[in-house]
Design an enzyme around this catalytic site. Structure first.
Site, mmCIF file in Angstrom:
data_model
loop_
_atom_site.group_PDB
_atom_site.id
_atom_site.type_symbol
_atom_site.label_atom_id
_atom_site.label_comp_id
_atom_site.label_asym_id
_atom_site.label_seq_id
_atom_site.Cartn_x
_atom_site.Cartn_y
_atom_site.Cartn_z
ATOM 1 N N PRO A 20 0.833 -1.157 0.022
ATOM 2 C CA PRO A 20 0.160 -0.127 0.016
ATOM 3 C C PRO A 20 0.931 1.173 -0.116
ATOM 4 O O PRO A 20 2.096 1.140 0.378
ATOM 5 C CB PRO A 20 -0.920 -0.052 1.221
ATOM 6 C CG PRO A 20 0.007 -1.117 2.231
ATOM 7 C CD PRO A 20 0.969 -1.895 1.314
ATOM 8 N N GLY A 31 2.863 4.255 1.040
ATOM 9 C CA GLY A 31 3.590 4.654 2.321
ATOM 10 C C GLY A 31 4.209 3.347 2.800
ATOM 11 O O GLY A 31 4.931 3.387 3.979
ATOM 12 N N CYS A 32 4.139 2.158 2.300
ATOM 13 C CA CYS A 32 4.749 0.994 2.757
ATOM 14 C C CYS A 32 6.101 0.595 2.122
ATOM 15 O O CYS A 32 5.839 0.492 0.893
ATOM 16 C CB CYS A 32 3.658 0.007 2.836
ATOM 17 S SG CYS A 32 4.240 -1.751 3.597
ATOM 18 N N GLY A 33 7.215 0.495 2.792
ATOM 19 C CA GLY A 33 8.147 0.310 2.131
ATOM 20 C C GLY A 33 8.867 -0.950 2.342
ATOM 21 O O GLY A 33 9.731 -1.152 1.461
ATOM 22 N N CYS A 56 6.795 -3.996 2.787
ATOM 23 C CA CYS A 56 5.751 -4.917 2.939
ATOM 24 C C CYS A 56 6.162 -6.337 1.945
ATOM 25 O O CYS A 56 6.799 -5.956 0.778
ATOM 26 C CB CYS A 56 4.333 -4.486 2.232
ATOM 27 S SG CYS A 56 3.540 -3.239 2.964
#
Length: 278
Positions: free
Chosen positions: A106, A108-110, A112
């Site tokens: 998603p 802003g997820c660096g 995941c």
């Protein structure tokens, strides 16, 4: 190619009454990064500077050590997103086949989709000794970001990552709905232009999490500056990587969390605060 900014109709409730109008908002698009025909990651991001993003992501993830290891890069717009198709040189192709993974990340997820805690907190690259900076240079650099944030001026909804050098000011700035994407785009732009990253600082309009430190260390910048606070893990990572982490940068000053020797006068405590998080 998709437009990075769209116009949206909206109703507004303010001062006790409704009104109608429009607002500019940023696009958010699935971006698939593929290597030699296989998908490695799918991230949500802004559909601009995608060549920079593909190269910067490849460098920060350690897929390649230099942009030259990417033989071809094609950007293909699909109905539901954009595919960034890269073909690597044979030696790298064999390695990527072994470590390919699928990530649905998603905005802003660096990190995941990583498959172990060890991978998530992997040690950052150690930055070689670079130049030091005066406090006024840090302040000048951060003040230069806002006027260059074209998409944020329109939407007030995107992050920026920039690189500043004493001789040239801001040499590159990239924006994205995801802060990690903005930094990857910056990394790609610096690699393409062959900027000497040991001579400047990375500037961020976001908070500093551990993966932002990892990406900055991969760039090779000796100092990073952010408007918001860092996490404790980010501080420990920056200390180990040799990166000076400056945060909570405001118009009246900033705080140094690691390697104060990279900011002139900080060790003596005369010109700026030095805070250690343990």
């Amino acid at each position: 190619m998709r437009e990075p900014v769209h116009k949206a109709n909206r109703k507004v409730w303010r001062n006790g009454a409704f009104s109608e109008g429009t607002r500019l908002i940023p696009d958010e698009t699935p971006l698939a990064l593929t290597y030699n025909g296989g998908t490695y990651a799918v991230m949500m991001g802004s559909p601009e500077d995608l060549g920079d993003f593909a190269i910067g992501f490849s460098l920060s993830e350690g897929i390649v050590q230099s942009a030259d290891e990417i033989e071809t890069l094609d950007i293909d717009e699909l109905d539901d997103g954009i595919e960034l198709r890269m073909w690597l040189k044979p030696a790298k192709a064999a390695l990527i086949a072994e470590r390919r993974r699928h990530i649905a990340g998603p905005t802003g997820c660096g990190i995941c989709g990583v498959d172990s805690i060890t991978e998530a907190v992997r040690p950052a690259a150690v930055v070689a000794a670079g130049r030091s900076f005066a406090p006024r240079e840090v302040m000048t650099a951060m003040a230069a970001i806002a006027p260059l944030q074209e998409i944020n001026h329109q939407t007030r909804a995107v992050h920026a990552a920039a690189f500043w050098t004493p001789g040239r000011g801001i040499v590159a700035l990239r924006e994205d709905v995801g802060r990690h994407n903005a930094l990857d785009k910056l990394a790609g732009a610096l690699a393409r232009e062959q900027i000497a990253t040991s001579e400047g600082m990375v500037l961020l309009t976001s908070r500093v999490s551990v993966e932002m430190v990892q990406k900055t260390a991969a760039i090779g910048a000796p100092l990073m500056v952010a408007v918001s606070a860092p996490t404790a893990l980010a501080v420990r990572m920056a200390d180990a990587a040799g990166v000076a982490l400056v945060a909570i940068a405001r118009s009246d000053g900033f705080e140094i969390f690691t390697h104060p020797e990279r900011v002139i006068g900080a060790v003596a405590g005369k010109e700026s605060a030095y805070v250690v998080v343990v």
